[in-house]
Design an enzyme around this catalytic site. Sequence first.
Site, short mmCIF file in Angstrom:
data_model
loop_
_atom_site.label_atom_id
_atom_site.label_comp_id
_atom_site.label_asym_id
_atom_site.label_seq_id
_atom_site.Cartn_x
_atom_site.Cartn_y
_atom_site.Cartn_z
N ARG A 16 0.86 -1.18 0.00
CA ARG A 16 0.00 0.00 0.00
C ARG A 16 0.90 1.23 0.00
NH1 ARG A 16 -2.02 -3.68 3.80
NH2 ARG A 16 -4.14 -4.40 3.38
N LYS B 186 -2.30 -2.70 7.35
CA LYS B 186 -3.62 -2.23 7.78
C LYS B 186 -4.05 -2.93 9.06
CE LYS B 186 -8.05 -1.20 5.57
NZ LYS B 186 -8.84 -1.40 4.33
N HIS C 138 -3.17 2.00 -5.43
CA HIS C 138 -3.85 0.74 -5.11
C HIS C 138 -4.11 -0.09 -6.35
CE1 HIS C 138 -5.54 -1.36 -1.63
NE2 HIS C 138 -6.38 -1.91 -2.49
N ARG D 197 -1.15 -2.24 -6.71
CA ARG D 197 -1.26 -3.36 -5.76
C ARG D 197 -2.17 -4.44 -6.34
NH1 ARG D 197 -1.31 -4.92 -0.23
NH2 ARG D 197 -3.36 -5.47 0.60
N HIS E 293 -3.97 -9.57 3.29
CA HIS E 293 -5.41 -9.37 3.40
C HIS E 293 -5.93 -9.87 4.74
CE1 HIS E 293 -5.95 -9.10 -1.23
NE2 HIS E 293 -5.76 -7.92 -0.69
N TYR F 223 -7.98 -22.79 8.13
CA TYR F 223 -8.71 -23.81 7.36
C TYR F 223 -7.79 -24.68 6.52
CZ TYR F 223 -13.43 -22.24 8.44
OH TYR F 223 -14.60 -21.96 9.10
#
Length: 310
Positions: free
Chosen positions: A154, A181, A251, A254, A277, A286
């Site tokens: 970012r 983030k 972005h 990205r 993310h 998982y």
Amino acid sequence: MTDLIAVQKIAGWEKLKALVLDSVSSPITKRVYNMAPDEFLGWFQQAPRPGFTKATVSAWRVSLEARGLGSSSIIIRMSAIRKLAAEAADNGLLAPELAAGISRVKSAKTQGIRTGNWLSQRQAQTLLSAPDIATLRGLRDQAILAVLLGCGLRRSEVAALMFAHLQQRDGRWCIVDLVGKHGRVRTAPMPTWVKVAIDAWTLPADVADGHVFRSVNRADRVTGDRLGEKVVWQLIKPYAEAAGVPGIAPHDLRRTCAKLCRAGGGELEQIQLLLGHASIQTTERYLGTKQDLVHAPNDSIRLRIAPAAG
């Protein structure tokens, strides 16, 4: 309390707004959350209203739709007002039942998912080759473009990038312990051409510690000890226009990184790890995925850095 005007008049109004702003970390979301209560208040005062109630907030949503705002703009404004109502109730400024009613006001329906812009391999290469690498500014800008395209950072992460982040792991260069983030920490593998671009900038610039990217003045000399996020945004515009892809934002680069990784055969979970993310933790639980720094997905992005003159 049933009258929003009364809420405005109390000494704690700005404190109430501050509590709402403290509930989010994104600078863009903060700006909207700072604007939305004042925007709502201005609308509220234009005509008689029944108070800060579900009916009033529903009417405000209708007014936003009448202005032709997009669904995402309406959704984030509605979210800010719901948070304002919740904070007002928590601080004894609004009856809990009124806050509960406001929380049930529906936002605008999303009209599909905005996929945004991204570049093809050829467009990405043209953009990467656009800076004048006979200058320090051009070398710096090319290195910034390389990090955006090759590592999917970012713009805030590019501006905050430190030499301490550049380390070797599993026999390759990586950006280590990058704080992204919401404070999430990740390690991003660097393709060789990205490291070449960074070295091509830092060596002649005589920059070896602290922040990797610095300001460069009109005399083509390094100034200051870091680069602002706004500069990262602004520097892309002329190169994007020169490359025939006007309107491209950081972005979008990205996103281009992710698209090119996927097109090159990169596994989805590895790309999620690369980009940091929010769903990475769920994916790991998982699938039991471990980040592969040896066979990194962004190694498949075949861009080139031309050697600097001299």
